[in-house]
Design a protein around this motif. Structure first.
Motif, short mmCIF file in Angstrom:
data_model
loop_
_atom_site.label_atom_id
_atom_site.label_comp_id
_atom_site.label_asym_id
_atom_site.label_seq_id
_atom_site.Cartn_x
_atom_site.Cartn_y
_atom_site.Cartn_z
N ALA A 22 0.85 -1.24 0.08
CA ALA A 22 -0.11 -0.07 0.13
C ALA A 22 0.71 1.11 0.35
O ALA A 22 2.03 1.30 0.70
CB ALA A 22 -0.88 -0.02 1.37
N PHE A 23 0.36 2.29 -0.86
CA PHE A 23 1.16 3.60 -0.99
C PHE A 23 0.06 4.59 -0.90
O PHE A 23 -0.97 4.35 -1.38
CB PHE A 23 1.89 3.66 -2.35
N GLY A 24 0.69 5.80 -0.16
CA GLY A 24 0.00 6.89 -0.16
C GLY A 24 0.10 7.84 -1.35
O GLY A 24 1.30 7.56 -1.84
N ARG A 25 -0.71 8.29 -1.96
CA ARG A 25 -0.53 9.18 -3.08
C ARG A 25 -0.92 10.55 -3.15
O ARG A 25 -1.90 10.95 -2.73
CB ARG A 25 -1.33 8.56 -4.44
N VAL A 37 3.20 -3.35 3.91
CA VAL A 37 3.11 -4.56 2.90
C VAL A 37 2.23 -5.66 3.86
O VAL A 37 2.83 -5.88 5.02
CB VAL A 37 4.32 -5.03 2.10
N LEU A 38 1.44 -6.28 3.30
CA LEU A 38 0.76 -7.72 3.94
C LEU A 38 1.15 -8.78 3.10
O LEU A 38 0.96 -8.69 1.98
CB LEU A 38 -0.72 -7.31 4.10
N ARG A 39 1.57 -10.06 3.59
CA ARG A 39 1.90 -11.06 3.03
C ARG A 39 1.07 -12.33 3.37
O ARG A 39 0.41 -12.18 4.41
CB ARG A 39 3.39 -11.53 3.33
N GLU A 40 1.17 -13.14 2.59
CA GLU A 40 0.32 -14.54 2.75
C GLU A 40 0.96 -15.06 4.22
O GLU A 40 2.22 -15.15 4.30
CB GLU A 40 0.76 -15.69 1.55
N GLY A 41 -0.03 -15.36 5.04
CA GLY A 41 0.61 -15.90 6.62
C GLY A 41 0.72 -15.04 7.52
O GLY A 41 0.86 -15.30 8.68
N ASP A 42 0.57 -13.60 7.13
CA ASP A 42 0.87 -12.71 8.12
C ASP A 42 -0.32 -12.87 9.09
O ASP A 42 -1.49 -13.23 8.77
CB ASP A 42 0.80 -11.02 7.57
N THR A 86 -5.06 6.45 7.18
CA THR A 86 -3.82 5.87 7.28
C THR A 86 -3.36 5.26 5.94
O THR A 86 -2.15 4.97 5.60
CB THR A 86 -3.61 5.12 8.43
N GLY A 87 -4.45 4.90 5.15
CA GLY A 87 -4.21 4.24 4.00
C GLY A 87 -3.83 2.37 4.24
O GLY A 87 -3.54 1.70 3.64
N GLN A 88 -3.91 2.13 5.53
CA GLN A 88 -3.64 0.95 6.17
C GLN A 88 -4.86 -0.04 5.65
O GLN A 88 -5.91 0.38 5.72
CB GLN A 88 -3.11 0.71 7.44
N LEU A 89 -4.33 -1.43 5.46
CA LEU A 89 -5.32 -2.52 5.42
C LEU A 89 -5.60 -3.51 6.44
O LEU A 89 -4.51 -3.62 7.14
CB LEU A 89 -4.85 -3.26 4.03
#
Length: 300
Positions: A22-25, A37-42, A86-89
């Protein structure tokens, strides 16, 4: 592998990282600021993120409240809520193909997604399933399941009355939302469906195949784009280094071949292995990415 923007954010999938970044623009300059960044298994809270293995495509809901990721290797769609400030997921849920322990069909090799303008329907083109899966999205903001998906069904290649979906690699909706288009790499075809605006259900209209009639430029077709005015469809034929141009009937959704632009012909360069195409928001330009040419082509 895939990029999708919200008004003040941008999301990119990492196919080999099994991740979404994820990026802010900055809406004025376009500059990006890394968020996470979010990854498989996090692990987030009590949930472990699933569905990002081979992350291939990302779609942001029209209200920018949710982000959806297609995991090619997982045969899955992962759902995230987005925090505007925040733009967070935040991970919500994953839908997998029934053969992989899920409850949906038509998700093996999930490759590309498109969401209706009202945010109520999500469509997934799946390369291995030779199918387009359809999900209904909860659009009620006050609902506890806001943004979640409910599987509605899938249209599959060679089912009665359906053709042109073998190796479904890209899916796009027309600007008016009445028609859906699918690029089928293996079958060298573009399939056309009409769409019920109320239910989101799809009905097969036609398919155009490379080498049939006057159609050309669809060998290895893997990406589609539709002009802002809905009058043209563009398709990348990666195996023949071509960008095919079709005229489009806005009322019926039917397409007719106009011409194609080929790498090395008539002074055109940069289309070797062309694998992505986009139309600018003002409709004045078409951009094509040449995978083997390490290039970006610009057409008026």
């Amino acid at each position: 592998r895939s990029v999708q923007r919200a008004i003040q954010a941008l999301f990119a999938t990492g196919q080999f990282d099994d991740a979404i970044s994820a990026f802010g623009r900055n809406p004025t300059t376009g500059a990006l600021a890394y968020v996470e960044v979010l990854r498989e298994g996090d692990v987030q809270g009590l949930l472990t993120i699933e569905g990002l293995d081979g992350a291939e495509s990302v779609v942001v809901s029209p209200d920018s409240a949710h982000v959806y990721v297609a995991g090619f290797n997982d045969g899955a769609i992962a759902v995230f809520a987005r925090t505007p400030a925040t733009g967070q997921l935040t991970y919500m849920e994953t839908h997998k193909d029934v053969s992989l322990g899920g409850t949906a069909t038509g998700l093996l090799g999930a490759s590309s997604m498109a969401m209706s303008a009202d945010g109520g329907s999500l469509y997934v083109a799946s390369f291995t399933s030779d199918a387009v899966a359809h999900f209904q999205r909860d659009t009620v903001v006050a609902s506890p399941t806001y943004g979640s998906l409910t599987f509605q069904g899938a249209v599959v290649d060679n089912e009665p009355g359906v053709n042109g979906l073998d190796g479904a690699a890209s899916v796009r909706l027309s600007p008016n939302g009445d028609h859906l288009y699918v690029a089928a790499s293996v079958e060298k075809a573009v399939a056309v469906f009409s769409r019920d605006g109320g239910t989101g259900a799809l009905t097969f209209v036609e398919a155009k195949f490379d080498g049939q009639g006057d159609v050309n430029g669809l060998d290895g077709v893997n990406s589609l784009a539709i002009s802002v005015d809905g009058q043209n469809l563009y398709a990348t034929g990666a195996a023949e280094d071509a960008l095919a141009v079709f005229d489009r009937d806005d009322s019926t959704g039917a397409i007719s071949f106009r011409n194609m632009h080929v790498d090395g012909v008539n002074g055109i360069d940069g289309l070797d292995g062309v694998s992505s195409v986009l139309v600018s928001f003002d409709g004045r330009y078409v951009f094509a990415g040449g995978y083997l040419d390490d290039s970006l082509d610009v057409f008026g």
